[in-house]
Motif scaffolding. Structure first.
Motif, short mmCIF file in Angstrom:
data_model
loop_
_atom_site.label_atom_id
_atom_site.label_comp_id
_atom_site.label_asym_id
_atom_site.label_seq_id
_atom_site.Cartn_x
_atom_site.Cartn_y
_atom_site.Cartn_z
N GLN A 137 0.58 -1.36 0.08
CA GLN A 137 0.01 0.08 0.12
C GLN A 137 0.85 1.21 0.23
O GLN A 137 0.18 2.34 -0.48
N ASN A 138 1.92 1.19 0.62
CA ASN A 138 2.69 2.38 0.85
C ASN A 138 4.05 2.71 -0.35
O ASN A 138 4.71 1.69 -0.48
N LEU A 192 0.32 6.47 -0.68
CA LEU A 192 0.59 7.04 0.75
C LEU A 192 2.05 6.45 1.15
O LEU A 192 2.53 5.90 0.61
N THR A 193 2.52 7.21 2.25
CA THR A 193 3.88 7.22 2.66
C THR A 193 3.53 6.58 4.10
O THR A 193 2.67 7.22 5.05
N SER A 194 4.23 5.83 4.56
CA SER A 194 3.97 5.17 6.04
C SER A 194 4.90 6.16 6.91
O SER A 194 5.74 6.84 6.37
#
Ligand code: NAG
Ligand code: NAG
Ligand code: NAG
Ligand code: NAG
Ligand code: NAG
Ligand code: NAG
Ligand code: NAG
Ligand code: NAG
Ligand code: NAG
Ligand code: NAG
Ligand code: NAG
Ligand code: NAG
Length: 547
Positions: free
Chosen positions: A179-180, A227-229
């Motif tokens: 996801q990231n 997104l970015t974690s």
């Protein structure tokens, strides 16, 4: 003249502070002993025992052209301007095999497959071979930070047009079920897959003298459109570069490795590769000797910014155009030009993008630094009210060039401006920021105002004259500050062959005949602009003379 006088002030401050021109003696070569390949030392690049300082250009789309004649003619034209280095994408990832057109790697549901057919790596072979025949070097970039999905419903994107249409980090992340954005840097499965791709590309050309360097990624950052974690830091990005640099160097002893970051710094971040402290006190350099540069500091950036504002204020006062800015304190006007402008150094040097280019440059297997100048997409400094928006873009870019040179000099490696561009009023219709898939300023788009500041496109964007002045000043500053190379973004051409639908050329030119088209353009193309080509030509002569 107005523009020039301000820029002159800025440039002359620099020239007073500037170190002597880079030394001509090439002392050591970093890479192997075979001088047919370009190598770097603290003094710059060398090949065949001669130093090499260059002007270059970008054309990420070159391997997607159908016609090898077009590729040849383009390279010929580029070579004719005195350009020595081109920068291209050595990746072209897809998540479904396309019906037509160039692609290099299928990345699908956690597996990867290389296309080494005629519309695959053989296209890259052609480009590298022809570049060599034209006496050009090629910076080969291995992946891209940017790959926004155009259509979230179908997860499909147009291909082979905008610079972010070629796959890259986010395509791996999506196809490996994560996801990231920063999973690209930290997930071992993805790292293995990317190394697998890199190995095939790097080993394919490890004996080619036409390769200038392996650029690990275009504009790697923590952030992208995915997104970015919250755990992504500058160290995440530095560590990835270190792993990849070691990996590429282990496969190819001949060619240099470069990072391809946009040059963002993090002055106060903890380092994985700390600088060895400069000997102090620093003695005055003997004439002709290069001064050992001190690292860039927050205090210096603030001080120079305040000094530049003070100069611009003084000039504006003389011209009778002074604009006050500042704050009222107890009824007295306290100008920010005489006080410190701000304690903030801006997002390009505070690490907020997750990039510490100085730490990355100090990785032993990274051979030279890179940075970019795109003031329509990044803010390189605080706005000065006594400069108009375009002057602000240009003057902050010039300061950014100086800062980038100083930062690299503190590490003791050369640095290349691997892409610069100013968007013009005439180009607004085709201008697409690297993180986007549509042209926010196209006249029929109403999303623009909510995405970017479009309050006044006439005053906020350069006209052609201002673009030319800007490009000339970037070249002059790059030369006097001691850049090892300066690359314009992006080359352009009209009349490119389009025999079928196998290539998605720029279709915004409705007067182009169906059988041909303009080369892909994300807003910076210099097709049909002989004035800019002339500026590059003069710059190439100046750099060659000073090398
Ligand atoms: C370097 O020297 C070799 C041998 O003299 C020559 O073949 C080659 O063309 C030279 N390369 C460049 C870039 O000058
Ligand atoms: C090369 O330059 C010539 C002269 O400017 C121009 O007519 C031609 O279209 C250019 N070719 C390509 C492929 O850009
Ligand atoms: C993706 O791969 C997994 C196993 O690795 C498999 O179970 C799944 O069916 C695949 N999905 C598609 C759409 O091919
Ligand atoms: C490495 O690449 C080859 C060729 O594309 C592919 O067949 C193989 O599955 C890849 N291996 C890994 C671990 O990704
Ligand atoms: C995305 O694809 C779907 C299905 O093809 C289509 O209906 C929709 O209009 C597309 N959206 C955009 C923004 O192009
Ligand atoms: C890395 O990605 C793979 C999917 O490709 C996943 O199976 C694995 O759990 C991930 N590793 C970590 C540590 O998240
Ligand atoms: C240096 O590299 C060139 C180009 O690959 C090659 O032709 C030459 O044989 C190499 N020289 C040595 C001494 O290995
Ligand atoms: C980067 O992403 C993080 C998390 O999504 C966000 O908080 C931060 O503002 C972003 N930084 C930039 C410079 O866009
Ligand atoms: C793209 O970057 C610009 C800044 O350059 C920012 O204003 C904009 O919100 C970003 N757009 C997306 C879709 O991330
Ligand atoms: C933009 O600014 C210029 C110069 O100040 C002015 O002439 C023009 O009317 C402005 N345009 C808009 C749309 O506000
Ligand atoms: C470009 O803009 C500058 C500054 O606003 C102005 O002085 C000049 O006349 C403009 N040039 C053209 C050709 O519009
Ligand atoms: C559009 O294409 C035609 C034909 O190739 C060319 O003459 C013209 O200069 C192009 N226009 C622009 C704005 O690139």
């Amino acid at each position: 003249m107005y523009l020039c006088s301000y820029l002159w002030i800025l440039a002359s401050i620099w020239l007073c502070l500037a170190a002597a021109a880079p030394s001509r003696t090439i002392t050591s070569t970093k890479r192997g002993t075979n001088s047919s390949f370009v190598s770097s030392s603290k003094d710059g690049f060398s090949v065949n025992g001669s130093s090499l300082r260059f002007v270059g250009t970008n054309l990420y789309w070159l391997p997607t052209l159908e016609s090898n004649d077009d590729i040849w003619n383009l390279l010929q034209n580029i070579s004719d301007t005195g350009i020595k280095v081109i920068r291209i994408w050595a990746f072209n990832d897809v998540d479904t095999i396309p019906e037509s057109g160039t692609w290099f790697q299928l990345v699908q549901n956690g597996t990867t497959t290389i296309n080494d057919g005629p519309n695959g790596l053989q296209k890259l072979d052609t480009v590298v071979q022809m570049a060599e025949q034209q006496g050009l070097y090629v910076i080969m970039s291995l992946t891209n930070n940017w790959n926004p999905v155009f259509n979230a419903t179908t997860s499909t994107s147009p291909r082979n047009t905008l610079s972010n249409d070629y796959g890259g980090m986010d395509l791996y992340v999506r196809q490996f079920g994560l996801q990231n954005h920063d999973d690209f840097y930290t997930n071992d499965t993805i790292l293995t897959a990317f190394q697998n791709y890199s190995k095939q590309i790097v080993s394919r050309y490890s004996n080619s003298p036409a390769v200038f360097s392996w650029e690990l990624a275009n504009d790697a950052r923590c952030n992208s459109t995915m997104l970015t974690s919250p755990t992504c830091t500058t160290q995440t990005v530095t560590k990835w570069h270190a792993q990849m640099a070691t990996f590429v160097a282990s496969i190819d002893p001949n060619h240099m490795v470069s990072s391809g970051t946009s040059g963002f710094q993090c002055i106060d971040c903890p380092k994985l590769y700390p600088l060895t402290p400069a000997p102090s006190p620093v003695p005055s350099p003997a004439p002709g000797k290069k001064r050992r540069a001190a690292p860039l500091t927050k205090e210096q950036i603030i001080k120079e910014s305040a000094e530049s504002r003070r100069q611009n204020r003084a000039a504006a006062r003389r011209a009778g155009t002074l604009k006050e800015d500042g704050v009222m304190i107890r009824g007295r006007w306290a100008s920010t030009a005489t006080r410190e402008v701000s304690s903030s150094i801006g997002s390009t040097t505070d690490g907020s993008s997750g990039v510490d280019s100085q730490d990355i440059l100090n990785i032993p297997n990274v051979d030279f630094g890179s940075f970019q100048v795109f003031p329509d997409q990044n803010s390189y400094g605080c706005n000065d009210p006594n400069l108009d928006p375009v002057q602000n873009k240009i003057s902050s870019s010039l300061a950014w060039i100086q800062q980038s040179v100083q930062s690299a000099a503190a590490v003791g490696k050369p640095v290349v401006l691997n892409g610069f561009g100013l968007v013009t009023q005439a180009n607004l219709n085709t201008y697409v920021p690297f993180n986007m898939t549509y042209a926010p300023y196209a006249s029929n788009t109403c999303i623009a105002a909510t995405v970017l500041d479009t309050t006044n496109t006439t005053t906020n964007f350069a006209n052609n004259t201002q673009q030319q002045q800007g490009y000339s000043s970037f070249m002059e500053m790059g030369n006097s500050a001691g850049l090892a190379g300066i690359m314009q973004y992006q080359w352009g051409s009209t009349g490119i062959t389009r025999s079928s639908s196998t290539i998605q050329l720029d279709t915004t030119n409705s007067s182009a005949p169906a059988a041909t088209g303009d080369s892909p353009n994300d807003g910076y193309s210099i097709a049909n602009t002989p004035a800019i080509q002339q500026i590059l030509k003069q710059g190439a002569q100046a750099l060659a003379e000073d090398s």
